[in-house]
Design a protein around this motif. Structure first.
Motif, PDB file in Angstrom:
ATOM      1  N   LYS A  54      29.492  55.673   2.274  1.00 31.31           N
ATOM      2  CA  LYS A  54      30.886  55.518   1.832  1.00 31.31           C
ATOM      3  C   LYS A  54      30.937  54.546   0.665  1.00 31.31           C
ATOM      4  N   PHE A  93      36.309  61.863   6.634  1.00 32.09           N
ATOM      5  CA  PHE A  93      35.512  60.966   7.487  1.00 32.09           C
ATOM      6  C   PHE A  93      36.108  60.863   8.895  1.00 32.09           C
ATOM      7  N   LYS A  97      34.029  61.982  12.252  1.00 29.46           N
ATOM      8  CA  LYS A  97      33.784  61.098  13.399  1.00 29.46           C
ATOM      9  C   LYS A  97      34.253  61.763  14.688  1.00 29.46           C
ATOM     10  N   CYS A 109      27.742  54.841   9.293  1.00 33.93           N
ATOM     11  CA  CYS A 109      27.853  54.992   7.844  1.00 33.93           C
ATOM     12  C   CYS A 109      27.352  53.733   7.136  1.00 33.93           C
TER      13      CYS A 109
END
Length: 346
Positions: A54, A93, A97, A109
């Motif tokens: 990220k 994201f 998850k 991450c």
């Protein structure tokens, strides 16, 4: 005894199963559905976790470089465009998850900046990965420590004094953490891997140590397990020919599964560093080992001499190491010719 860290319901440390991470990174090429396919394939290949990356590019780069990446090196310009093109949205994201939770595989991450770390805190990831590039980034590390989650820190392109500095900072902050041996070249030549750093890091820092590999193939990761790596991280892809910086050094699902299967075999073979004979060894010992036997009949009370003793199979009596324990002793019983000497004869 090295310490342990906990990732979800997994304990990482000595005498625990190796924690195996499929590093998806940017290999999803910015596509949510492809990322889901990769997560499913990683789970089916035996991975304990999948790891993504990220970035907030505005936070990551100087303003002039962000506005014009061509002002810096060709590598910076190339990677900037890759990062920009392949970055997933926050919504993506969140969905990934949830998808990992549905499949029963751990999602975590690498944040490359504090803004990204803040978002991962919102996601409530169970652990944070610090890239080799950020091992010296104390403000980022300090921010992540404040989230009260364990850290995995790669040590590629860092010198020992730099690792020492970060180690002392982590200990001062009472963080739970693990170091990863890593060589930050892509791909890493086998001769440059230096796996002996794994036991060195374990001994020096007394924390769980893993291996993050950028070499091709699976043999080095398997070898790292034999030297005590408790986390194995390898890049993961569905097609090594796809566009992107990491696909060509990544494992496909079939290769990743082979690696996992072989690591599990190695784990079972490593044992406990205690010499315990198996039942099969006891049977083999009885067949092939030698015993002390009486070369002639010996009457009770006679002094046992060398000439009275022979060494023959099978291994059902005293072993030949014990010969000095019976020489010169009075026989405690009548011993027939070819009979074994036993513990009671000592």
């Amino acid at each position: 005894m090295n310490g342990t860290i906990k990732i979800g319901d997994k304990i990482i440390g000595d005498n625990q199963p190796t924690f195996i991470v499929a590093e998806i990174g940017l290999n999803h090429n910015g596509k949510l559905e492809l990322a889901k396919k990769m997560i499913k394939a990683a789970k089916e290949s035996g991975a304990d976790a999948v790891k993504f990356q990220k970035r907030d590019l505005k936070s990551l780069y100087k303003k002039d470089i962000y506005e014009n990446p061509n002002k810096d090196s060709q590598s910076t310009s190339y990677l900037f465009e890759i990062f920009k093109k392949f970055e997933l949205s926050k919504k993506d994201f969140i969905e990934l998850k949830k998808y990992c939770e549905h499949l029963g595989i751990i999602f975590f991450c690498t944040p490359f900046d504090i803004k990204s770390a803040e978002f991962l805190s919102y996601l409530d990831v169970p652990i944070y990965k610090i890239s080799s590039a950020d091992l010296t980034n104390i403000p980022l590390i300090d921010f992540i420590i404040s989230k009260k989650k364990p850290l995995i820190l790669s040590t590629g392109m860092s010198q020992i004094p730099e690792i020492d500095f970060t180690y002392k900072f982590l200990k001062k902050k009472k963080a739970d953490f693990s170091f990863m041996h890593c060589v930050s070249t892509y791909p890493t030549a086998f001769k440059d891997v230096n796996l002996k750093m794994i036991p060195f890091l374990k001994e020096k820092y007394q924390v769980p140590v893993g291996y993050s590999g950028h070499e091709r193939g699976i043999i080095i990761a398997i070898g790292a397990t034999t030297l005590g790596a408790k986390i194995i991280e390898k890049h993961f892809t569905l097609n090594r020919s796809w566009d992107g910086p990491d696909h060509n050094i990544s494992l496909t699902p079939s290769g990743f599964k082979k690696m996992v299967d072989r690591i599990r075999v190695i784990e079972s073979a490593l044992g406990t560093a205690q010499k315990n004979l198996s039942r099969g060894e006891y049977l083999t010992r009885e067949v092939f080992a030698k015993s002390l036997i009486a070369r002639k009949q010996i009457k009770k009370g006679e002094i046992i001499t060398y000439e009275m003793i022979d060494i023959k199979g099978p291994g059902k009596g005293l072993n030949p190491q014990m010969i000095g324990r019976i020489l010169g002793k009075k026989a405690k019983r009548d011993i027939k010719k070819y009979d074994f000497f036993y513990q009671l004869d000592i």
